[in-house]
Write a protein that holds these residues in place. Structure first.
Motif, PDB file in Angstrom:
ATOM      1  N   VAL A 220       0.869  -1.185   0.000  1.00  0.00           N
ATOM      2  CA  VAL A 220       0.000   0.000   0.000  1.00  0.00           C
ATOM      3  C   VAL A 220       0.907   1.236   0.000  1.00  0.00           C
ATOM      4  N   PRO A 221       0.801   2.121  -0.998  1.00  0.00           N
ATOM      5  CA  PRO A 221       1.767   3.220  -1.136  1.00  0.00           C
ATOM      6  C   PRO A 221       1.899   4.132   0.080  1.00  0.00           C
ATOM      7  N   ILE A 222       0.803   4.386   0.797  1.00  0.00           N
ATOM      8  CA  ILE A 222       0.864   5.297   1.931  1.00  0.00           C
ATOM      9  C   ILE A 222       1.690   4.726   3.082  1.00  0.00           C
TER      10      ILE A 222
ATOM     11  N   LEU B 135      13.611  12.433  -0.022  1.00  0.00           N
ATOM     12  CA  LEU B 135      13.234  11.054  -0.321  1.00  0.00           C
ATOM     13  C   LEU B 135      12.092  11.010  -1.338  1.00  0.00           C
ATOM     14  N   ALA B 136      11.120  11.911  -1.162  1.00  0.00           N
ATOM     15  CA  ALA B 136      10.005  11.976  -2.107  1.00  0.00           C
ATOM     16  C   ALA B 136      10.497  12.326  -3.510  1.00  0.00           C
ATOM     17  N   MET B 137      11.424  13.268  -3.596  1.00  0.00           N
ATOM     18  CA  MET B 137      11.958  13.651  -4.900  1.00  0.00           C
ATOM     19  C   MET B 137      12.760  12.522  -5.541  1.00  0.00           C
ATOM     20  N   ARG B 138      13.386  11.701  -4.704  1.00  0.00           N
ATOM     21  CA  ARG B 138      14.112  10.557  -5.262  1.00  0.00           C
ATOM     22  C   ARG B 138      13.155   9.619  -5.992  1.00  0.00           C
TER      23      ARG B 138
ATOM     24  N   VAL C  36       3.977   6.512 -13.816  1.00  0.00           N
ATOM     25  CA  VAL C  36       3.185   5.353 -14.227  1.00  0.00           C
ATOM     26  C   VAL C  36       3.363   4.175 -13.271  1.00  0.00           C
ATOM     27  N   THR C  37       4.239   4.272 -12.286  1.00  0.00           N
ATOM     28  CA  THR C  37       4.473   3.158 -11.376  1.00  0.00           C
ATOM     29  C   THR C  37       4.080   3.545  -9.955  1.00  0.00           C
ATOM     30  N   ARG C  38       4.221   2.578  -9.052  1.00  0.00           N
ATOM     31  CA  ARG C  38       3.877   2.801  -7.657  1.00  0.00           C
ATOM     32  C   ARG C  38       4.735   3.897  -7.023  1.00  0.00           C
ATOM     33  N   ARG C  39       5.907   4.139  -7.569  1.00  0.00           N
ATOM     34  CA  ARG C  39       6.803   5.130  -6.975  1.00  0.00           C
ATOM     35  C   ARG C  39       6.202   6.531  -6.945  1.00  0.00           C
ATOM     36  N   THR C  40       5.362   6.846  -7.926  1.00  0.00           N
ATOM     37  CA  THR C  40       4.740   8.171  -7.911  1.00  0.00           C
ATOM     38  C   THR C  40       3.751   8.297  -6.759  1.00  0.00           C
ATOM     39  N   ASP C  41       3.061   7.192  -6.396  1.00  0.00           N
ATOM     40  CA  ASP C  41       2.160   7.224  -5.247  1.00  0.00           C
ATOM     41  C   ASP C  41       2.945   7.312  -3.943  1.00  0.00           C
TER      42      ASP C  41
ATOM     43  N   PHE D 134      18.582  19.316 -15.644  1.00  0.00           N
ATOM     44  CA  PHE D 134      17.819  19.040 -14.423  1.00  0.00           C
ATOM     45  C   PHE D 134      16.322  19.100 -14.706  1.00  0.00           C
ATOM     46  N   ALA D 135      15.899  20.107 -15.458  1.00  0.00           N
ATOM     47  CA  ALA D 135      14.475  20.269 -15.756  1.00  0.00           C
ATOM     48  C   ALA D 135      13.923  19.060 -16.496  1.00  0.00           C
ATOM     49  N   ALA D 136      14.729  18.473 -17.381  1.00  0.00           N
ATOM     50  CA  ALA D 136      14.266  17.334 -18.166  1.00  0.00           C
ATOM     51  C   ALA D 136      14.042  16.092 -17.310  1.00  0.00           C
ATOM     52  N   ARG D 137      14.645  16.058 -16.114  1.00  0.00           N
ATOM     53  CA  ARG D 137      14.484  14.895 -15.230  1.00  0.00           C
ATOM     54  C   ARG D 137      13.266  15.022 -14.332  1.00  0.00           C
ATOM     55  N   LEU D 138      12.676  16.217 -14.255  1.00  0.00           N
ATOM     56  CA  LEU D 138      11.525  16.424 -13.391  1.00  0.00           C
ATOM     57  C   LEU D 138      10.280  15.770 -13.979  1.00  0.00           C
ATOM     58  N   PRO D 139       9.291  15.458 -13.141  1.00  0.00           N
ATOM     59  CA  PRO D 139       8.071  14.824 -13.653  1.00  0.00           C
ATOM     60  C   PRO D 139       7.388  15.682 -14.708  1.00  0.00           C
TER      61      PRO D 139
END
Length: 372
Positions: free
Chosen positions: A187-189, A232-235, A244-249, A361-366
């Motif tokens: 569960v992502p949370i 950690l969230a930014m990682r 598209v994966t669980r990592r975004t949640d 750097f900008a290209a790596r951002l969501p």
């Protein structure tokens, strides 16, 4: 793609990942059919084959799955009734530690059905919160009754030595149990919940090492921990720019935890030092800075946490301008217009911010719109 899928995605620009396909990828990852890295690569391949030609995409909107259907709400009502009444009845019959342990065990058992088997979003969140909080209460109350949670964390109550020990032990055990819960149910949370109890434990360590009341140190610790959680969230965010994966949640919930830890100590300390026009202007300047960070990272949580302080600052400036009787109404109106305006112009403002960051750097951002 099915006929229904074709109708849902009709009219979307070329290269925009269809909503149901993104959900399909997330389900494939959850079931172990493909890895998170493979899902990210598939999304990147789709974008490369048909680059977006429109700036009005919804791909950069934060989409978090809370409810998969009304069944989620129906089940959640039942869970709250069962867990709540079990806790109350068991507490009167067995005592707080045993009752809390029973609720934690029951939460885990129910998660086997609604989280692991049925994959229901909202019930999974409720069961995770119930499990971690009950585990924390079970361990803490077994060691000491002096465990007033937020009053102790915020420094409004001075805990005893036993209370400090209970807080640290409860945080450590709850953190381990949260890790086991995530390993079992995914569960992502859960990751954010585990980090949250470790933050509570960190405040307990501060009380143990420096028993004297030092609000400045508490604020500094909260802000420092908030920055660590944000990193950690930014990682997670940077490792899944297509979301598209669980990592975004995982990143979303961590951002939601980091935001108040960073914002409230800083802005609260500034406003506690005074409430004049200069202080109000400084608060508004910081909130605007938070807005820039929110735009760059495409995460709104840190900005939302600053809106309360922005409202107070606006009220101060409006009162100073001679509209004291209508200060609250006008400040809320300005705040609402700010939020709506930001929402409408979000993509254009994001493009403006990203274009002023280093391209690499900008290209790596969501969803780096305008940076490709």
């Amino acid at each position: 793609m099915t006929a229904v899928s074709a109708r849902v995605n009709a009219g979307r620009p070329a290269g925009a990942w269809p909503v149901d396909d993104r959900d399909f990828l997330q389900r494939a990852v959850a079931r172990g059919i493909v890895s998170e890295a493979q899902a990210t690569a598939l999304a990147a391949l789709r974008r490369e084959e048909a680059p977006p030609i429109s700036t009005d995409l919804t791909d950069d909107d934060e989409r978090v799955r809370f409810v998969t259907g009304f069944a989620d709400i129906f089940v959640t009502i039942g869970l709250i009734l069962v867990l709540g009444t079990t806790g109350v009845l068991a507490s009167s019959a067995l005592g707080t530690p045993a009752a809390a342990a029973l609720v934690a065990a029951l939460s885990w058992g129910l998660a086997e059905v609604f989280s692991r088997r049925r994959r229901m979003a909202l019930p999974s969140i409720v069961l995770l919160a119930s499990f971690v909080c009950a585990a924390f209460a079970a361990v803490g109350s077994a060691i000491s009754a002096d465990l007033r949670f937020w009053s102790i964390v915020e420094g409004r109550a001075a805990p005893s030595e036993a209370g400090i020990l209970a807080q640290i032990a409860a945080a450590a055990v709850s953190g381990v149990l949260a890790a086991l819960h995530y390993r079992r149910f995914r569960v992502p949370i859960t990751v954010a919940a585990g980090v949250a109890v470790l933050v509570v434990g960190a405040f307990g360590l501060l009380d143990a090492l420096l028993p004297a009341e030092m609000p400045f140190l508490r604020s500094g610790l909260a802000a420092g921990l908030g920055l660590a959680v944000f990193a950690l969230a930014m990682r997670f965010d940077l490792s899944d720019p297509e979301r598209v994966t669980r990592r975004t949640d995982l990143a979303f919930w961590l951002h939601l935890l980091a935001a108040p830890l960073i914002v409230h100590p800083v802005l609260g300390f500034i406003q506690a030092d005074g409430s004049g026009p200069a202080t109000a202007s400084l608060v508004l300047a910081i909130v605007l800075g938070l807005a820039v960070v929110a735009l760059a990272t495409d995460r709104r949580a840190i900005l939302v946490s600053g809106l309360i302080y922005a409202g107070v600052a606006l009220g101060t400036l409006i009162s100073e301008a001679g509209f004291e009787n209508w200060a609250i109404a006008y400040s809320l109106l300005v705040l609402g217009l700010f939020v709506l305006g930001l929402s409408i112009a979000w993509k254009d403002l994001r493009r403006l911010v990203l274009n002023r960051l280093p391209p690499s750097f900008a290209a790596r951002l969501p969803h780096p719109i305008g940076a490709r």
